[in-house]
Design a protein around this motif. Structure first.
Motif, mmCIF file in Angstrom:
data_model
loop_
_atom_site.group_PDB
_atom_site.id
_atom_site.type_symbol
_atom_site.label_atom_id
_atom_site.label_comp_id
_atom_site.label_asym_id
_atom_site.label_seq_id
_atom_site.Cartn_x
_atom_site.Cartn_y
_atom_site.Cartn_z
ATOM 1 N N PRO A 186 0.856 -1.135 0.033
ATOM 2 C CA PRO A 186 0.009 -0.029 -0.043
ATOM 3 C C PRO A 186 0.913 1.244 -0.051
ATOM 4 O O PRO A 186 0.244 2.422 -0.330
ATOM 5 C CB PRO A 186 -0.661 -0.254 1.373
ATOM 6 N N PHE A 187 1.969 1.377 0.559
ATOM 7 C CA PHE A 187 3.086 2.363 0.293
ATOM 8 C C PHE A 187 3.711 2.779 -0.781
ATOM 9 O O PHE A 187 4.545 3.930 -1.092
ATOM 10 C CB PHE A 187 3.922 2.244 1.667
ATOM 11 N N GLU A 188 3.563 1.667 -1.709
ATOM 12 C CA GLU A 188 4.228 1.896 -3.318
ATOM 13 C C GLU A 188 3.351 2.578 -4.233
ATOM 14 O O GLU A 188 2.137 2.793 -4.006
ATOM 15 C CB GLU A 188 4.782 0.491 -3.713
ATOM 16 N N LEU A 260 7.522 -12.645 0.366
ATOM 17 C CA LEU A 260 8.604 -11.787 -0.053
ATOM 18 C C LEU A 260 8.137 -10.452 0.479
ATOM 19 O O LEU A 260 7.255 -9.998 0.236
ATOM 20 C CB LEU A 260 8.575 -11.758 -1.615
ATOM 21 N N THR A 261 9.105 -9.874 1.123
ATOM 22 C CA THR A 261 8.801 -8.501 1.875
ATOM 23 C C THR A 261 9.648 -7.415 1.623
ATOM 24 O O THR A 261 11.044 -7.847 1.608
ATOM 25 C CB THR A 261 8.463 -8.599 3.526
ATOM 26 N N VAL A 285 13.711 -11.239 2.110
ATOM 27 C CA VAL A 285 13.323 -9.774 2.389
ATOM 28 C C VAL A 285 14.160 -9.279 1.019
ATOM 29 O O VAL A 285 15.145 -9.654 0.622
ATOM 30 C CB VAL A 285 14.191 -9.382 3.496
ATOM 31 N N THR A 286 13.615 -8.162 0.452
ATOM 32 C CA THR A 286 14.319 -7.429 -0.633
ATOM 33 C C THR A 286 14.025 -5.928 -0.080
ATOM 34 O O THR A 286 13.307 -5.553 0.477
ATOM 35 C CB THR A 286 13.681 -7.548 -1.749
ATOM 36 N N GLN A 287 15.284 -5.038 -0.192
ATOM 37 C CA GLN A 287 15.003 -3.777 -0.135
ATOM 38 C C GLN A 287 14.441 -2.785 -1.235
ATOM 39 O O GLN A 287 13.973 -1.663 -1.127
ATOM 40 C CB GLN A 287 16.646 -3.278 0.365
ATOM 41 N N VAL A 288 14.533 -3.572 -2.279
ATOM 42 C CA VAL A 288 13.981 -2.778 -3.421
ATOM 43 C C VAL A 288 13.029 -3.927 -4.082
ATOM 44 O O VAL A 288 13.429 -4.927 -4.297
ATOM 45 C CB VAL A 288 14.990 -2.331 -4.554
ATOM 46 N N PHE A 289 11.839 -3.329 -4.300
ATOM 47 C CA PHE A 289 10.760 -4.223 -5.341
ATOM 48 C C PHE A 289 10.717 -3.907 -6.588
ATOM 49 O O PHE A 289 10.571 -3.044 -6.953
ATOM 50 C CB PHE A 289 9.453 -4.196 -4.732
#
Length: 362
Positions: A186-188, A260-261, A285-289
């Motif tokens: 929701p924040f993207e 995947l977060t 975990v990924t820092q960039v989607f």
């Protein structure tokens, strides 16, 4: 007993926890008034469990394109109205005050010299809880946003003696592993998310966000967020792509859904959640989607949690209805020990940080 239970409404996870608590509290002879803030009243949805709830504007955080914006947050909040609400909220009719990181009640209780019980994920951040992305400002926000006298934290591991397992709001649905992937970021930027998903035309995605309308975009079904539809999609999905909020990931762990977060940039709680998930081995975990990160996860999406959390909401409702007579530590020990088929792994240190695991309650 009359209870005022205040909930921060910015994130849907706080409201989801509140739904579970509302159902559990109905089993006890208590009168609960619910208060929500942090989101425009007209943007709250599926609020039937709370009856005629109270509302205040409160405080919230402004995000854009997956990043927390501090200057915009300061500009968008009406601080004078917030101070006025804390002064005018009358707490005299209530025997017990409870909040889930809700600032109006927290600061009203401090102003009026009343004790306040805090139940929420933010109250789990003690010295042994994984922390990442912290700064002086983030620490000040965490400590001062909604201070309480009796903090009852929620987390995926007993990092301290006041930390309980998650409160889950999961309906009685058949859980299966379908062919679609649930996406809730929701924040993207939602159009950017859709564009990335469409680069994998052989995969089917169901993308939820509050601002979307129901429509089909090739292999992506875009859906406006709603409680029933979202839970049905979650129960039958193959996996979940989401930000690093606490409640949804807790539900994924309980239903054994691979995750995947991507943490919200600039938000310490989400970066810390991502670190905890890596240490516990519960999610990817990924820092960039972006397309490469999604491709890597789709190629090897097998990590799921070997854990089942106990029923926390009924135990907390009993605790509140009995006047919080039992110590938080005793309640926490009981809940962690009662988890069915529980196997709590010791966290694996990451990023060079050796965070000690708590030994009790296993």
């Amino acid at each position: 007993m009359k209870i005022l239970y205040a909930v921060q409404g910015t994130g849907q996870g706080h409201i989801s926890r509140a739904r579970a608590m509302a159902e559990a509290l109905r089993e006890w002879p208590v009168e609960v008034t619910w208060l929500f803030s942090g989101r425009p009243r007209e943007a709250l949805f599926d609020m039937e469990p709370f009856g005629h709830f109270a509302y205040r504007q409160g405080l919230s955080f402004t995000t854009r394109a997956g990043r927390l914006r501090y200057r915009a947050t300061l500009r968008d909040n009406r601080l004078r109205q917030f101070v006025r609400d804390t002064r005018e909220l009358d707490l005299r009719p209530y025997d017990l005050l409870v909040c889930d990181y809700e600032p109006v009640l927290a600061h009203a209780a401090r102003r009026q010299g009343r004790s306040l019980v805090g139940i929420g994920h933010q109250y789990a951040f003690g010295p042994h809880t994984p922390r990442a992305g912290e700064s002086w400002l983030q620490e000040q926000i965490l400590a001062r946003f909604a201070p309480v006298n009796v903090p009852m934290g929620l987390h995926w591991h007993p990092y301290a003696d006041n930390v309980l397992p998650p409160i889950l709001d999961l309906p009685d649905l058949p859980v299966s592993r379908g062919e679609h992937l649930l996406v809730y970021l929701p924040f993207e930027d939602q159009d950017a998310v859709t564009a990335i998903l469409r680069t994998f035309p052989r995969r089917r995605f169901v993308q939820y966000a509050p601002g979307l309308r129901d429509e089909e975009c090739g292999n992506v079904a875009r859906r406006r967020a709603d409680f029933k539809g979202f839970k049905l999609t979650l129960a039958s999905c193959e996996g979940v792509i989401c930000n690093s909020g606490f409640e949804l990931i807790s539900e994924c762990l309980q239903w054994r859904k691979p995750v995947l977060t991507k943490p919200l940039h600039g938000q310490m709680e989400q970066h810390s959640n991502a670190m905890a998930l890596e240490q516990l081995g519960y999610a990817s975990v990924t820092q960039v989607f972006d397309a490469p990160a999604l491709a890597d996860w789709l190629a090897d999406r097998h990590r799921t949690a070997d854990i089942q959390f106990p029923a926390v909401a009924p135990a907390l409702a009993r605790w509140l209805a009995n006047g919080c007579a039992e110590s938080p530590a005793a309640l926490a020990r009981t809940l962690w020990r009662s988890a069915p088929s529980q196997r709590i792994p010791a966290p694996r240190p990451t990023s060079g940080r050796d965070l000690p695991a708590v030994a009790w309650g296993r």
